[in-house]
Motif scaffolding. Structure first.
Motif, PDB file in Angstrom:
ATOM      1  N   THR A 116       9.045  -5.033   9.936  1.00  0.00           N
ATOM      2  CA  THR A 116      10.184  -4.205   9.555  1.00  0.00           C
ATOM      3  C   THR A 116       9.778  -2.985   8.737  1.00  0.00           C
ATOM      4  O   THR A 116      10.572  -2.071   8.574  1.00  0.00           O
ATOM      5  CB  THR A 116      11.196  -5.018   8.732  1.00  0.00           C
ATOM      6  N   GLY A 117       8.563  -2.985   8.209  1.00  0.00           N
ATOM      7  CA  GLY A 117       8.125  -1.868   7.376  1.00  0.00           C
ATOM      8  C   GLY A 117       6.879  -1.214   7.920  1.00  0.00           C
ATOM      9  O   GLY A 117       6.109  -1.810   8.674  1.00  0.00           O
ATOM     10  N   SER A 118       6.679   0.031   7.520  1.00  0.00           N
ATOM     11  CA  SER A 118       5.537   0.806   7.974  1.00  0.00           C
ATOM     12  C   SER A 118       4.344   0.609   7.037  1.00  0.00           C
ATOM     13  O   SER A 118       4.510   0.501   5.821  1.00  0.00           O
ATOM     14  CB  SER A 118       5.914   2.288   7.996  1.00  0.00           C
ATOM     15  N   PRO A 119       3.124   0.591   7.583  1.00  0.00           N
ATOM     16  CA  PRO A 119       1.940   0.481   6.729  1.00  0.00           C
ATOM     17  C   PRO A 119       1.518   1.812   6.101  1.00  0.00           C
ATOM     18  O   PRO A 119       0.534   1.865   5.379  1.00  0.00           O
ATOM     19  CB  PRO A 119       0.868  -0.024   7.691  1.00  0.00           C
ATOM     20  N   ILE A 120       2.276   2.872   6.355  1.00  0.00           N
ATOM     21  CA  ILE A 120       1.956   4.166   5.764  1.00  0.00           C
ATOM     22  C   ILE A 120       2.105   4.068   4.247  1.00  0.00           C
ATOM     23  O   ILE A 120       3.072   3.502   3.736  1.00  0.00           O
ATOM     24  CB  ILE A 120       2.878   5.265   6.333  1.00  0.00           C
ATOM     25  N   ARG A 121       1.144   4.610   3.524  1.00  0.00           N
ATOM     26  CA  ARG A 121       1.094   4.605   2.063  1.00  0.00           C
ATOM     27  C   ARG A 121       0.985   3.202   1.484  1.00  0.00           C
ATOM     28  O   ARG A 121       1.417   2.954   0.355  1.00  0.00           O
ATOM     29  CB  ARG A 121       2.288   5.353   1.468  1.00  0.00           C
ATOM     30  N   ARG A 122       0.413   2.284   2.234  1.00  0.00           N
ATOM     31  CA  ARG A 122       0.119   0.934   1.746  1.00  0.00           C
ATOM     32  C   ARG A 122      -1.396   0.814   1.598  1.00  0.00           C
ATOM     33  O   ARG A 122      -2.150   1.546   2.245  1.00  0.00           O
ATOM     34  CB  ARG A 122       0.600  -0.143   2.729  1.00  0.00           C
ATOM     35  N   ASN A 123      -1.828  -0.135   0.774  1.00  0.00           N
ATOM     36  CA  ASN A 123      -3.272  -0.268   0.603  1.00  0.00           C
ATOM     37  C   ASN A 123      -3.910  -0.896   1.843  1.00  0.00           C
ATOM     38  O   ASN A 123      -3.245  -1.450   2.707  1.00  0.00           O
ATOM     39  CB  ASN A 123      -3.634  -1.027  -0.676  1.00  0.00           C
ATOM     40  N   ASP A 124      -5.220  -0.800   1.923  1.00  0.00           N
ATOM     41  CA  ASP A 124      -5.948  -1.192   3.129  1.00  0.00           C
ATOM     42  C   ASP A 124      -5.837  -2.688   3.411  1.00  0.00           C
ATOM     43  O   ASP A 124      -5.791  -3.095   4.566  1.00  0.00           O
ATOM     44  CB  ASP A 124      -7.414  -0.788   3.003  1.00  0.00           C
ATOM     45  N   LYS A 125      -5.771  -3.511   2.370  1.00  0.00           N
ATOM     46  CA  LYS A 125      -5.660  -4.955   2.595  1.00  0.00           C
ATOM     47  C   LYS A 125      -4.358  -5.302   3.302  1.00  0.00           C
ATOM     48  O   LYS A 125      -4.328  -6.181   4.162  1.00  0.00           O
ATOM     49  CB  LYS A 125      -5.752  -5.715   1.274  1.00  0.00           C
TER      50      LYS A 125
END
Length: 62
Positions: A12-21
């Motif tokens: 449901t959410g985007s991995p943009i601006r999330r940490n690599d893990k």
């Protein structure tokens, strides 16, 4: 042969601006696009991965 339990997980959410893990966890679950649904085996390791990124996925009721 016993049928193993499965979980349907939707991103449901985007991995943009999330940490690599968190990105790598999504890829490990086979998710990489918002709205994608995967049916995964219900194991403690999969539950742990879902718990780590619970803000980006939801478990779909069948």
């Amino acid at each position: 042969m016993a049928k193993s339990k499965t979980l349907k997980v939707r991103q449901t959410g985007s991995p943009i601006r999330r940490n690599d893990k968190q990105r790598q966890t999504l890829i490990g679950l086979g998710l990489n696009k918002v709205g994608r649904v995967r049916e995964l085996e219900d194991t403690p390791s999969v539950r742990g991965m879902i718990n780590k990124i619970s803000h980006m996925v939801e478990i779909v009721e069948e």
